[in-house]
Scaffold this motif. Sequence first.
Motif, PDB file in Angstrom:
ATOM      1  N   GLY A 627       2.395 -10.758   8.267  1.00 46.89           N
ATOM      2  CA  GLY A 627       1.653  -9.814   9.102  1.00 46.89           C
ATOM      3  C   GLY A 627       2.464  -9.257  10.246  1.00 46.89           C
ATOM      4  O   GLY A 627       2.068  -8.270  10.877  1.00 46.89           O
ATOM      5  N   ASN A 628       3.609  -9.866  10.535  1.00 44.85           N
ATOM      6  CA  ASN A 628       4.455  -9.379  11.627  1.00 44.85           C
ATOM      7  C   ASN A 628       5.449  -8.367  11.066  1.00 44.85           C
ATOM      8  O   ASN A 628       6.495  -8.735  10.507  1.00 44.85           O
ATOM      9  CB  ASN A 628       5.210 -10.542  12.282  1.00 44.85           C
ATOM     10  CG  ASN A 628       4.288 -11.436  13.087  1.00 44.85           C
ATOM     11  OD1 ASN A 628       3.319 -10.976  13.677  1.00 44.85           O
ATOM     12  ND2 ASN A 628       4.578 -12.725  13.103  1.00 44.85           N
ATOM     13  N   CYS A 629       5.153  -7.090  11.244  1.00 45.34           N
ATOM     14  CA  CYS A 629       6.053  -6.064  10.733  1.00 45.34           C
ATOM     15  C   CYS A 629       5.782  -4.722  11.409  1.00 45.34           C
ATOM     16  O   CYS A 629       4.712  -4.493  11.981  1.00 45.34           O
ATOM     17  CB  CYS A 629       5.923  -5.921   9.210  1.00 45.34           C
ATOM     18  SG  CYS A 629       4.376  -5.199   8.672  1.00 45.34           S
ATOM     19  N   VAL A 630       6.793  -3.869  11.334  1.00 44.67           N
ATOM     20  CA  VAL A 630       6.681  -2.484  11.798  1.00 44.67           C
ATOM     21  C   VAL A 630       6.718  -1.606  10.549  1.00 44.67           C
ATOM     22  O   VAL A 630       7.625  -1.746   9.714  1.00 44.67           O
ATOM     23  CB  VAL A 630       7.827  -2.113  12.756  1.00 44.67           C
ATOM     24  CG1 VAL A 630       7.763  -0.629  13.122  1.00 44.67           C
ATOM     25  CG2 VAL A 630       7.772  -2.965  14.006  1.00 44.67           C
ATOM     26  N   SER A 631       5.746  -0.720  10.418  1.00 49.33           N
ATOM     27  CA  SER A 631       5.617   0.095   9.196  1.00 49.33           C
ATOM     28  C   SER A 631       5.580   1.577   9.543  1.00 49.33           C
ATOM     29  O   SER A 631       5.131   1.972  10.629  1.00 49.33           O
ATOM     30  CB  SER A 631       4.336  -0.264   8.436  1.00 49.33           C
ATOM     31  OG  SER A 631       4.276  -1.650   8.154  1.00 49.33           O
ATOM     32  N   LEU A 632       6.045   2.362   8.606  1.00 53.30           N
ATOM     33  CA  LEU A 632       5.912   3.816   8.693  1.00 53.30           C
ATOM     34  C   LEU A 632       5.003   4.246   7.551  1.00 53.30           C
ATOM     35  O   LEU A 632       5.335   4.063   6.368  1.00 53.30           O
ATOM     36  CB  LEU A 632       7.277   4.497   8.593  1.00 53.30           C
ATOM     37  CG  LEU A 632       7.282   6.009   8.821  1.00 53.30           C
ATOM     38  CD1 LEU A 632       6.791   6.336  10.231  1.00 53.30           C
ATOM     39  CD2 LEU A 632       8.682   6.578   8.608  1.00 53.30           C
ATOM     40  N   LEU A 633       3.835   4.770   7.899  1.00 52.74           N
ATOM     41  CA  LEU A 633       2.818   5.126   6.914  1.00 52.74           C
ATOM     42  C   LEU A 633       2.716   6.643   6.772  1.00 52.74           C
ATOM     43  O   LEU A 633       2.946   7.388   7.729  1.00 52.74           O
ATOM     44  CB  LEU A 633       1.450   4.563   7.327  1.00 52.74           C
ATOM     45  CG  LEU A 633       1.399   3.067   7.679  1.00 52.74           C
ATOM     46  CD1 LEU A 633      -0.006   2.701   8.161  1.00 52.74           C
ATOM     47  CD2 LEU A 633       1.796   2.216   6.483  1.00 52.74           C
ATOM     48  N   ARG A 634       2.348   7.061   5.563  1.00 51.49           N
ATOM     49  CA  ARG A 634       2.104   8.487   5.320  1.00 51.49           C
ATOM     50  C   ARG A 634       0.681   8.650   4.809  1.00 51.49           C
ATOM     51  O   ARG A 634       0.246   7.922   3.907  1.00 51.49           O
ATOM     52  CB  ARG A 634       3.093   9.050   4.300  1.00 51.49           C
ATOM     53  CG  ARG A 634       2.900  10.546   4.040  1.00 51.49           C
ATOM     54  CD  ARG A 634       3.972  11.092   3.134  1.00 51.49           C
ATOM     55  NE  ARG A 634       3.928  10.464   1.813  1.00 51.49           N
ATOM     56  CZ  ARG A 634       4.872  10.635   0.881  1.00 51.49           C
ATOM     57  NH1 ARG A 634       5.945  11.363   1.170  1.00 51.49           N
ATOM     58  NH2 ARG A 634       4.763  10.055  -0.293  1.00 51.49           N
ATOM     59  N   VAL A 635      -0.036   9.585   5.420  1.00 51.74           N
ATOM     60  CA  VAL A 635      -1.401   9.886   4.998  1.00 51.74           C
ATOM     61  C   VAL A 635      -1.357  11.120   4.107  1.00 51.74           C
ATOM     62  O   VAL A 635      -1.047  12.223   4.569  1.00 51.74           O
ATOM     63  CB  VAL A 635      -2.326  10.113   6.210  1.00 51.74           C
ATOM     64  CG1 VAL A 635      -3.739  10.416   5.744  1.00 51.74           C
ATOM     65  CG2 VAL A 635      -2.305   8.914   7.130  1.00 51.74           C
ATOM     66  N   ASN A 636      -1.644  10.927   2.840  1.00 51.86           N
ATOM     67  CA  ASN A 636      -1.691  12.050   1.896  1.00 51.86           C
ATOM     68  C   ASN A 636      -3.103  12.625   1.912  1.00 51.86           C
ATOM     69  O   ASN A 636      -4.033  12.041   1.364  1.00 51.86           O
ATOM     70  CB  ASN A 636      -1.330  11.589   0.480  1.00 51.86           C
ATOM     71  CG  ASN A 636       0.079  11.017   0.413  1.00 51.86           C
ATOM     72  OD1 ASN A 636       1.010  11.622   0.925  1.00 51.86           O
ATOM     73  ND2 ASN A 636       0.221   9.859  -0.207  1.00 51.86           N
ATOM     74  N   SER A 637      -3.259  13.731   2.593  1.00 48.46           N
ATOM     75  CA  SER A 637      -4.583  14.313   2.782  1.00 48.46           C
ATOM     76  C   SER A 637      -5.159  14.811   1.467  1.00 48.46           C
ATOM     77  O   SER A 637      -4.451  15.355   0.610  1.00 48.46           O
ATOM     78  CB  SER A 637      -4.508  15.474   3.789  1.00 48.46           C
ATOM     79  OG  SER A 637      -5.762  16.090   3.910  1.00 48.46           O
TER      80      SER A 637
END
Length: 757
Positions: A627-637
């Motif tokens: 659970g300890n992490c840095v993430s880059l998320l993309r929202v596909n609309s």
Amino acid sequence: MPAGIMIPATHMPSMMGRNGNVAAYGSSSGLSLGQPNMMDGQLHPLDMTQNTSESEIARLREDDFDSKSGSENHEGASGDDQDPNQRPKKKRYHRHTQHQIQEMEAFFKECPHPDDKQRKELSRELGLEPLQVKFWFQNKRTQMKTQHERHENTQLRSENEKLRTENLRYREALSNASCPNCGGPTAIGEMSFDEHHLRLENARLREEIDRISAIAAKYVGKPVVNYPLIPQVPTRPLDLGVGNFGAQPGLGGELFGASDLLRSINGPTEADKPMIIELAVAAMEELFRMAQMGEPLWLPSLDGTTTELSEDEYIRSFPRGIGPKPPGFKCEASRETAVVIMNHISLVEILMDVNQWSTVFSGIVSRAMTLEVLSTGVAGNYNGAFQVMTAEFQVPSPLVPTRESYFVRYCKQHADGTWAVVDVSLDNLRPSPVVRCRRRPSGCLIQEMPNGYSKVTWVEHVEVDDRGVHNIYKQLVNSGLAFGAKRWVATLDRQCERLASAMATNIPTGEVGVITSQEGRKSMLKLAERMVISFCAGVSASTAHTWTTLSGSGADDVRVMTRKSVDDPGRPPGIVLSAATSFWLPVPPKRVFDFLRDENSRSEWDILSNGGVVQEMAHIANGQDTGNCVSLLRVNSANSSQSNMLILQESCTDSTASFVIYAPVDVVAMNMVLNGGDPDYVALLPSGFAILPDGTTAHGGVIGEVGSGGSLLTVAFQILVDSVPTAKLSLGSVATVNNLIACTVDRIKAAVSCENA
């Protein structure tokens, strides 16, 4: 005798002592008040005798010189105007006329040091010889200097007598010194607060009296008198420096909108500093004993999972301390030990650098400042360092008041190699009615372990007025999980893992989405760190935030605040609204955390994603817990006309708190960060969640009123409502943010309730 060699009586007294005898050339009497200025036109034998025979000099010495000098005699005519038959002996002397004296007095005011040309011009106008003019000006200068010295001597005598009287008064006060606690006589080996101030003042007065006495003795010809004073207090061999109020790099982080208490506190006075050092040294000894002692000081709790401090035994073991517990205050004491993945030197540097300390513990320390550095330590490290600090401690919720503290931090390396850092409150030096928290000796012991690890023993001991805590958080605060040693150690352990991952070089390349670039990892972690700090600073119930509170007072209420952002590269310009609320969920914290951080369940609560599919593009592991992490998320609309959006998210968890914090980011800016660019210029408005246990003890402990294993969830949003900072805030914007957070809360409650059913 020719007129050109006549020696005027006006300057002869300048060669005599007080008894009327002519002083020998080159000799100096015990008093120099009547002698010509030896640095200013002194009378050389050559000046006096260049045209005068030895017999005339002898005759001059036999005269009684009953006439006054020309600078003092403003009456009487010259010797040439008198009857030679009446005073034959004075006939060869020339007294200046009233006109001559007035003219030379007027010229003296403009130019007390005339040159040869000016003296010749004056002698021609006044009918005098140039040598007479020269001697008159010399004597006039001597007379003025004598008058000035007499006036200064009188002032010095008066000041000397005043200091002597004041010193005697202090001596009388010292002889009657009493204990400020019990009112009895001061015990041997102890020093009362007043006595310490008096000793310091006495030492200063002694130096002042000695200096003035030496100056006075120069003018009155008496030996210097040393008045019997109390011996000067020996100073400690410390490198005492002067700190700057939050201006030195690494010594005073930005004080974000300091509260009235923090603003009112300045650095300590010179008289306070020895007292502060003695208090810190005593606190260090107490910390060592508190960290190592067992029963009867520390007693096992009812469930056997923790230890509790025996207040009666504490008072018996440490009778001096910082005074009795204030009325209405409650004692909170805890101790925790852990092994962390960081070497002892780095740990000491983090604790002694206020910027690093407040960054590592951003979930606990909402703001901190070093007011003054009393000592930087010795041998190039922090051994022996003293810092006077102020800090505000927080729980990430608007329902728990922050705790402000004014304290000294002392670092020491003991003989066995163990490092210790201790804090102790200085509120007793400046009593204030607004103080609601006092830090008794608190801090940690750091022992070096193999392979770059360290063993940390943390002691947290405070006295606090916690009546402002909301009911749903009272059990958490009382358990020690909110501000106690367990939370400090758990946070430190998690942050040490985070720092270790940031410096890691052996990153596996096989896993999809893992960022392997060293520079890219550092930039992205730094950006996420700033996002977390900004979130924590905006969500707590700090009285010192730069936000303006618009609404919200209790549980189930949404606290809405506003702030104008101008010329801040880390935030978009305009009017920003922050909305936060806290509530209880009958679900364990871990389940809430896993639900909120999972990108697959994001659409169940994230209204702004507008039903789009959320996909993780990249991530950086931050510790052993997944659970300890840095993430880059993309929202596909779902709407193809809308551009895809990127979200930076950091999730972190330990046994005392969990966070899921995120912020929309610009695609171009994130590409720059992933390539190792400077992340400080990426604009962020963080939102997210703080998840805390509800305070019930783990491992089958006592069930609280709010249920066993429940969670306290804080939801917070920051939204830009107008890109023009000078625009007026509309009530519609506040209502929109209120509705947004209320809808999000309802969705979360519904989702976790279904999951828990």
